[in-house]
Scaffold this motif. Structure first.
Motif, PDB file in Angstrom:
ATOM      1  N   VAL A  25       0.712  -1.232  -0.038  1.00 49.10           N
ATOM      2  CA  VAL A  25      -0.014   0.000  -0.066  1.00 49.10           C
ATOM      3  C   VAL A  25       0.764   1.390  -0.202  1.00 49.10           C
ATOM      4  N   SER A  37      -1.252   8.008  -1.953  1.00 46.58           N
ATOM      5  CA  SER A  37      -2.013   8.147  -3.247  1.00 46.58           C
ATOM      6  C   SER A  37      -1.782   9.474  -3.479  1.00 46.58           C
ATOM      7  N   GLU A  44      -5.241  -1.167  -7.178  1.00 47.82           N
ATOM      8  CA  GLU A  44      -6.428  -0.487  -6.740  1.00 47.82           C
ATOM      9  C   GLU A  44      -6.251   0.696  -6.101  1.00 47.82           C
ATOM     10  N   GLU A  45      -7.334   1.670  -6.079  1.00 46.19           N
ATOM     11  CA  GLU A  45      -7.080   2.842  -5.317  1.00 46.19           C
ATOM     12  C   GLU A  45      -8.365   2.566  -4.348  1.00 46.19           C
ATOM     13  N   ASP A  46      -7.995   2.622  -3.326  1.00 53.88           N
ATOM     14  CA  ASP A  46      -8.921   2.808  -1.844  1.00 53.88           C
ATOM     15  C   ASP A  46      -8.123   2.845  -0.602  1.00 53.88           C
ATOM     16  N   ASP A  47      -8.341   3.955  -0.065  1.00 54.32           N
ATOM     17  CA  ASP A  47      -7.627   4.250   1.159  1.00 54.32           C
ATOM     18  C   ASP A  47      -5.835   4.167   0.810  1.00 54.32           C
ATOM     19  N   ARG A  50       1.440   7.394  -8.181  1.00 54.71           N
ATOM     20  CA  ARG A  50       0.439   6.582  -9.060  1.00 54.71           C
ATOM     21  C   ARG A  50       1.134   6.471 -10.546  1.00 54.71           C
ATOM     22  N   ARG A  73      -3.229   0.337  -3.907  1.00 55.38           N
ATOM     23  CA  ARG A  73      -2.879  -0.996  -3.297  1.00 55.38           C
ATOM     24  C   ARG A  73      -2.447  -1.871  -4.349  1.00 55.38           C
ATOM     25  N   HIS A  87      -1.643  -5.450  -5.440  1.00 54.83           N
ATOM     26  CA  HIS A  87      -1.904  -6.798  -5.166  1.00 54.83           C
ATOM     27  C   HIS A  87      -1.077  -7.736  -6.179  1.00 54.83           C
TER      28      HIS A  87
END
Length: 103
Positions: free
Chosen positions: A51, A54, A81-84, A59, A87, A89
Motif C-alpha cells: 500500500v 495516493s 486498486e485505489e482505495d484508501d 501513481r 494498493r 496486489h
C-alpha cells in the motif's frame, strides 16, 4: 567471475526477462518508491499487498513499474486498486512471490 563478486550483483529470479542492468535499475526504482511512499506491506501465502500513499507522482511511478513487471514477471498477477491509498496486489504461488525483492 568468482563467487564473491557474484553476490554483489542484484539477484533476479530466473524467470525474469530483464537483463542484469535493467533489472538492477528496476529494483532501484522499486526501492526508491518504497522509501518515499510505501505505508503498509502484508505478505500472505499467495499474495503480497503493498500500500502506497495516493498522489499523482506515486501513481505514475507505480503504474510504470507494474507495466514493466507484467512483461518481465508475467508468471505473477499484478493489480493496482485505489482505495484508501494505492494498493498493489501481487498474486502467485508462495515460491513465485519469494522471488520478489519489493519494498
Amino acid at each position: 567471475m568468482d563467487d564473491a563478486s557474484r553476490t554483489e550483483l542484484p539477484l533476479l529470479p530466473v524467470a525474469c526477462t530483464l537483463g542484469v542492468t535493467d533489472g538492477a535499475a528496476q529494483l532501484q526504482r522499486w526501492r526508491q518508491l518504497g522509501e518515499r511512499s510505501l505505508t503498509h506491506r502484508v505478505r500472505q501465502d499467495q499474495e503480497l499487498l503493498l500500500v502506497y500513499r495516493s498522489d499523482d507522482a506515486t501513481r505514475a511511478e507505480l503504474e510504470y513499474l507494474v507495466e514493466v513487471e507484467r512483461t518481465c514477471c508475467a508468471f505473477l498477477d499484478w493489480q493496482i486498486e485505489e482505495d484508501d491509498g494505492l494498493r498493489l496486489h501481487i498474486r502467485g504461488s508462495a515460491a513465485e512471490l519469494d522471488t520478489l525483492d519489493l519494498r
